[in-house]
Design a protein around this motif. Sequence first.
Motif, PDB file in Angstrom:
ATOM      1  N   VAL A 260     -29.753   8.794  32.775  1.00 27.77           N
ATOM      2  CA  VAL A 260     -29.297   7.413  32.794  1.00 27.77           C
ATOM      3  C   VAL A 260     -28.552   7.131  34.103  1.00 27.77           C
ATOM      4  N   PHE A 261     -28.878   6.011  34.733  1.00 32.43           N
ATOM      5  CA  PHE A 261     -28.188   5.583  35.951  1.00 32.43           C
ATOM      6  C   PHE A 261     -26.718   5.359  35.650  1.00 32.43           C
ATOM      7  N   GLY A 262     -25.839   5.930  36.495  1.00 29.85           N
ATOM      8  CA  GLY A 262     -24.404   5.841  36.253  1.00 29.85           C
ATOM      9  C   GLY A 262     -23.882   4.424  36.185  1.00 29.85           C
ATOM     10  N   GLY A 263     -24.423   3.524  37.026  1.00 31.53           N
ATOM     11  CA  GLY A 263     -23.976   2.141  36.989  1.00 31.53           C
ATOM     12  C   GLY A 263     -24.287   1.465  35.668  1.00 31.53           C
ATOM     13  N   GLN A 264     -25.394   1.887  35.026  1.00 29.87           N
ATOM     14  CA  GLN A 264     -25.746   1.304  33.731  1.00 29.87           C
ATOM     15  C   GLN A 264     -24.719   1.665  32.669  1.00 29.87           C
ATOM     16  N   VAL A 265     -24.378   2.946  32.556  1.00 30.61           N
ATOM     17  CA  VAL A 265     -23.432   3.354  31.509  1.00 30.61           C
ATOM     18  C   VAL A 265     -22.046   2.795  31.793  1.00 30.61           C
ATOM     19  N   ALA A 266     -21.665   2.663  33.065  1.00 26.47           N
ATOM     20  CA  ALA A 266     -20.372   2.063  33.399  1.00 26.47           C
ATOM     21  C   ALA A 266     -20.355   0.584  33.018  1.00 26.47           C
ATOM     22  N   GLY A 267     -21.430  -0.128  33.344  1.00 24.77           N
ATOM     23  CA  GLY A 267     -21.503  -1.538  32.996  1.00 24.77           C
ATOM     24  C   GLY A 267     -21.506  -1.768  31.500  1.00 24.77           C
ATOM     25  N   GLN A 268     -22.261  -0.957  30.762  1.00 17.46           N
ATOM     26  CA  GLN A 268     -22.302  -1.109  29.310  1.00 17.46           C
ATOM     27  C   GLN A 268     -20.961  -0.771  28.675  1.00 17.46           C
ATOM     28  N   ALA A 269     -20.292   0.272  29.154  1.00 14.47           N
ATOM     29  CA  ALA A 269     -18.980   0.620  28.605  1.00 14.47           C
ATOM     30  C   ALA A 269     -17.976  -0.495  28.848  1.00 14.47           C
ATOM     31  N   LEU A 270     -18.060  -1.143  30.012  1.00 16.26           N
ATOM     32  CA  LEU A 270     -17.146  -2.243  30.309  1.00 16.26           C
ATOM     33  C   LEU A 270     -17.445  -3.447  29.421  1.00 16.26           C
TER      34      LEU A 270
ATOM     35  N   LEU B  80     -19.601 -10.941  32.466  1.00 12.99           N
ATOM     36  CA  LEU B  80     -20.941 -10.538  32.876  1.00 12.99           C
ATOM     37  C   LEU B  80     -20.988 -10.256  34.366  1.00 12.99           C
ATOM     38  N   HIS B  81     -20.360 -11.097  35.178  1.00 12.08           N
ATOM     39  CA  HIS B  81     -20.382 -10.896  36.627  1.00 12.08           C
ATOM     40  C   HIS B  81     -19.646  -9.613  37.016  1.00 12.08           C
ATOM     41  N   VAL B  82     -18.538  -9.338  36.343  1.00  7.22           N
ATOM     42  CA  VAL B  82     -17.804  -8.097  36.607  1.00  7.22           C
ATOM     43  C   VAL B  82     -18.659  -6.889  36.231  1.00  7.22           C
ATOM     44  N   CYS B  83     -19.336  -6.959  35.092  1.00 18.82           N
ATOM     45  CA  CYS B  83     -20.145  -5.825  34.634  1.00 18.82           C
ATOM     46  C   CYS B  83     -21.366  -5.609  35.522  1.00 18.82           C
ATOM     47  N   VAL B  84     -21.973  -6.686  36.023  1.00 18.14           N
ATOM     48  CA  VAL B  84     -23.098  -6.544  36.945  1.00 18.14           C
ATOM     49  C   VAL B  84     -22.623  -5.923  38.260  1.00 18.14           C
ATOM     50  N   LEU B  85     -21.438  -6.316  38.734  1.00 21.23           N
ATOM     51  CA  LEU B  85     -20.925  -5.710  39.961  1.00 21.23           C
ATOM     52  C   LEU B  85     -20.592  -4.236  39.734  1.00 21.23           C
ATOM     53  N   ALA B  86     -20.055  -3.890  38.559  1.00 24.40           N
ATOM     54  CA  ALA B  86     -19.801  -2.486  38.236  1.00 24.40           C
ATOM     55  C   ALA B  86     -21.110  -1.702  38.253  1.00 24.40           C
ATOM     56  N   TYR B  87     -22.170  -2.294  37.704  1.00 25.49           N
ATOM     57  CA  TYR B  87     -23.501  -1.675  37.740  1.00 25.49           C
ATOM     58  C   TYR B  87     -23.934  -1.437  39.185  1.00 25.49           C
ATOM     59  N   ALA B  88     -23.817  -2.455  40.017  1.00 25.45           N
ATOM     60  CA  ALA B  88     -24.288  -2.360  41.395  1.00 25.45           C
ATOM     61  C   ALA B  88     -23.415  -1.457  42.250  1.00 25.45           C
ATOM     62  N   SER B  89     -22.150  -1.286  41.877  1.00 22.89           N
ATOM     63  CA  SER B  89     -21.225  -0.502  42.705  1.00 22.89           C
ATOM     64  C   SER B  89     -21.609   0.959  42.793  1.00 22.89           C
ATOM     65  N   ASP B  90     -22.435   1.455  41.849  1.00 18.81           N
ATOM     66  CA  ASP B  90     -22.883   2.844  41.899  1.00 18.81           C
ATOM     67  C   ASP B  90     -24.083   3.016  42.819  1.00 18.81           C
ATOM     68  N   MET B  91     -24.574   1.908  43.381  1.00 22.94           N
ATOM     69  CA  MET B  91     -25.690   1.957  44.333  1.00 22.94           C
ATOM     70  C   MET B  91     -25.141   2.035  45.753  1.00 22.94           C
TER      71      MET B  91
END
Length: 311
Positions: free
Chosen positions: A60-70, A219-230
């Motif tokens: 699982v991509f790390g940004g995905q699990v971080a975004g979902q947890a948030l 949602l915007h915070v969680c999408v940025l958390a997802y992208a921050s792992d890229m």
Amino acid sequence: MTEAARLAAESGVPSDAPRTADGVPHGQRVLDRLVALLDLEKVEEDIYRGVSPRHSPVRVFGGQVAGQALVAAGRTVPADRGVHSLHAYFIRPGDPSVPIVYQVDRIRDGRSFTTRRVVAIQHGKAIFALSASFQLAEEGIEHAEEMPDVPAPETLPTNGELLTPELREKFGHIIDRPRPIDIRYVSEPPWLSRETGPRDARNQVWMRADGVLADDPLLHVCVLAYASDMTLLDAVLARHGVYWGTDKVMGASLDHAMWFHRPFRADEWVLYDCASPSASGGRGLATGRFFSQDGKLVATVVQEGLLRLHE
């Protein structure tokens, strides 16, 4: 399971999704799949379940699990309290073939701050742990670093436009995945640095959600958390002239911290200015700063990653 989550689990990228000139899906339909991934199913009070894309890498991509947890944490917090920081550890690789269960612990509900802890579980074991703090909006002192002077994102090529046929053969399996996030490199991409040699331990990209997001601050915070792992650890790799997917480097995110300073929209361009102050002991440290296109510092990121080099 919500209908959005079911679509994310049972379907791949829509066949009618727009594609770049090199055939990679992108745009609103692909972004909607990311939003669906963040639309967790509520299983019980403070327990949520998330899924991974059907076409996923081996973990699982790390940004995905971080975004979902948030998302899980945010759904237990009053809407007038925005997240201002998160601190997380990646404990075990996530299995994309099975759902992830998120258990939320309501640590504290204060007059100004709310604290939550989230543990992501698969196969009966914790794979990820996050602590997040939310704050009631208030006024205070203000200052911020200035944004670096960089070219505008619209003037920069896409990833696909940068790949030569030879580089596509080497890195296409990484670069050519569906793109919910539009990324434009300001600095030389690390897969090019691998060909030209080591450079400064720095990496700069413009990025934005490749479509329009609803007007939901969480949602915007969680999408940025997802992208921050890229691209964050690219600053470490660039210093040593290596890149993911080569026969020399193996890596994974170890921990991740973010601080959110000012309001922003994840579907508008933000500059991700990343640097690596140190690498040692098989680990690399990277720091990142997100700036809105009008120059405001909106978030800061710090991550340490496991980076093992093999001849």
